[in-house]
Design a protein around this motif. Sequence first.
Motif, short mmCIF file in Angstrom:
data_model
loop_
_atom_site.label_atom_id
_atom_site.label_comp_id
_atom_site.label_asym_id
_atom_site.label_seq_id
_atom_site.Cartn_x
_atom_site.Cartn_y
_atom_site.Cartn_z
N GLN A 150 -71.72 -101.09 21.96
CA GLN A 150 -70.86 -100.01 23.07
C GLN A 150 -72.27 -99.30 21.59
OE1 GLN A 150 -66.72 -98.81 23.07
NE2 GLN A 150 -67.38 -99.69 25.19
N THR A 151 -71.95 -99.78 20.50
CA THR A 151 -72.66 -99.44 19.14
C THR A 151 -74.55 -99.20 19.96
OG1 THR A 151 -71.44 -99.24 18.04
CG2 THR A 151 -72.94 -98.56 17.18
N GLU A 152 -74.79 -100.83 20.02
CA GLU A 152 -75.94 -100.98 20.32
C GLU A 152 -76.76 -99.89 21.05
OE1 GLU A 152 -76.36 -105.04 20.11
OE2 GLU A 152 -75.86 -105.03 18.14
N ASN A 153 -76.29 -100.35 22.65
CA ASN A 153 -76.03 -99.61 23.30
C ASN A 153 -76.09 -97.97 23.71
OD1 ASN A 153 -77.39 -99.30 26.43
ND2 ASN A 153 -75.01 -98.41 26.50
N GLU A 154 -75.70 -97.11 22.58
CA GLU A 154 -75.59 -95.95 22.00
C GLU A 154 -77.02 -95.62 21.48
OE1 GLU A 154 -72.50 -92.30 21.25
OE2 GLU A 154 -72.54 -94.11 19.71
N VAL A 155 -77.29 -96.63 20.31
CA VAL A 155 -78.05 -96.26 19.24
C VAL A 155 -79.52 -96.78 20.58
CG1 VAL A 155 -79.36 -97.49 17.75
CG2 VAL A 155 -77.36 -96.80 17.26
N ARG A 156 -79.97 -97.28 21.00
CA ARG A 156 -80.85 -97.45 21.64
C ARG A 156 -81.03 -96.83 22.87
NH1 ARG A 156 -80.19 -102.29 23.01
NH2 ARG A 156 -78.76 -102.02 25.19
N THR A 157 -79.94 -95.89 23.66
CA THR A 157 -79.85 -94.78 24.49
C THR A 157 -80.62 -93.81 24.10
OG1 THR A 157 -78.05 -95.67 25.65
CG2 THR A 157 -78.64 -93.83 26.04
N ILE A 158 -80.09 -93.31 22.57
CA ILE A 158 -80.77 -92.20 21.75
C ILE A 158 -82.26 -92.77 21.65
CG2 ILE A 158 -80.42 -91.09 19.23
CD1 ILE A 158 -77.22 -91.62 19.95
N CYS A 159 -82.24 -93.26 21.27
CA CYS A 159 -83.95 -93.66 20.47
C CYS A 159 -84.70 -93.66 21.99
CB CYS A 159 -84.18 -95.05 20.56
SG CYS A 159 -83.35 -95.07 18.64
N GLN A 160 -84.67 -94.13 23.19
CA GLN A 160 -85.12 -93.73 24.29
C GLN A 160 -85.46 -92.01 24.71
OE1 GLN A 160 -86.92 -96.83 26.21
NE2 GLN A 160 -87.79 -94.85 26.64
N ALA A 161 -84.12 -91.62 24.64
CA ALA A 161 -84.01 -89.91 25.02
C ALA A 161 -85.33 -89.57 23.13
CB ALA A 161 -82.84 -89.28 24.98
N LEU A 162 -84.73 -89.74 22.92
CA LEU A 162 -86.20 -89.24 21.35
C LEU A 162 -87.13 -89.79 21.55
CD1 LEU A 162 -83.96 -89.40 18.41
CD2 LEU A 162 -84.44 -87.86 19.49
N LYS A 163 -87.50 -90.38 22.30
CA LYS A 163 -88.87 -91.22 22.66
C LYS A 163 -89.43 -90.55 23.94
CE LYS A 163 -91.48 -95.19 24.38
NZ LYS A 163 -91.28 -96.75 24.02
N ASP A 164 -88.71 -90.42 24.84
CA ASP A 164 -88.88 -88.96 26.08
C ASP A 164 -89.21 -87.81 26.10
OD1 ASP A 164 -88.47 -91.67 27.90
OD2 ASP A 164 -86.18 -91.27 28.68
N SER A 165 -88.71 -87.35 25.10
CA SER A 165 -88.93 -86.29 24.73
C SER A 165 -89.31 -85.92 23.45
CB SER A 165 -87.20 -85.46 24.61
OG SER A 165 -86.88 -86.16 23.06
N ARG A 166 -90.30 -86.54 22.94
CA ARG A 166 -91.25 -86.76 21.90
C ARG A 166 -90.99 -86.81 20.73
NH1 ARG A 166 -96.80 -86.97 24.49
NH2 ARG A 166 -97.58 -85.74 22.86
N GLY A 167 -90.03 -86.74 20.10
CA GLY A 167 -89.06 -86.14 19.30
C GLY A 167 -87.97 -84.83 19.37
N ASN A 168 -88.37 -83.76 20.54
CA ASN A 168 -87.88 -82.88 20.21
C ASN A 168 -85.75 -83.29 20.66
OD1 ASN A 168 -86.01 -80.95 21.67
ND2 ASN A 168 -88.59 -80.03 22.49
#
Length: 206
Positions: A150-168
Motif C-alpha cells: 500500500q505504501t509503494e502504491n501511494e508513493v507511486r500515485t503521488i509521484c504520478q500526480a506531481l508529474k501530471d501537474s508539473r510539480g504543482n
Amino acid sequence: MVFIQIPPLRERQKDLETLIGHFLNKCNHSLNKNINTISSNVMEIFHTYRWPGNVRELEHVIEGAMNMVQNNGVIKKEHLSVHINSFGNKNDILSSNNHLSQKNDLFMPNEKNENRDNNKNTYEKSNEKIVSEIIPESIPDHPINLAQLQTENEVRTICQALKDSRGNAAKASRQLGISPQLLHYKMKRYDINRMDYKPAPKNSSE
C-alpha cells in the motif's frame, strides 16, 4: 526508489488459474507437500475477490492455506485467511458466479489430461510466459506485507500526480482528492520533492 509495474490481478482473470497452479507448485516445493486440489467454492472466491495486494497477496493466501492442509489434501474455504473467508461469507459467491461447473466440486490446476500431454511443451511454455509477464524476475522473492504494498502504491500515485501537474502541489492534491496539507505531509514523509517534477527552465539565450 525503483517501482515495478505489475498488472493488477483483477485485470488478468483469464490467467488466474495458471498463477494458482504456479504457486501451488512453488509452495509444494518449499513446504515439502503434495497439494494440488482446490474446492470449487474457494475458486469462486478467488475469481471474485479484488486482490488489492495483487499477485503477492494471492501467493500468501495460497501458502497460508497450504500450511493448514494435510499432505495430499484439498484446500477448502475454512483454510483461507480470515479476510478472504469473510469476503466469501459476505458475497453469495456460488449463486452469483459460475466460473466452474457446479458438477465439478474440485479444481486441479496442474491436472494432467490427454490433450495437455499431447501438447506438453506448448502448454508449459505458454504458462511460463504468462507467469513471467505477471511476476517479473526482478521482484524480490521474500514476503511483502500488505502495508508495504500500500505504501509503494501511494508513493507511486503521488509521484504520478506531481508529474501530471508539473510539480504543482495544489493541482496534484485536487487530482488525488486530498487536502494540500495532507499531500505536503505525505511528501515529507516519503521524501518526495515536488521540484523534481517541475519543467526545466528554458535557456534565455535560445
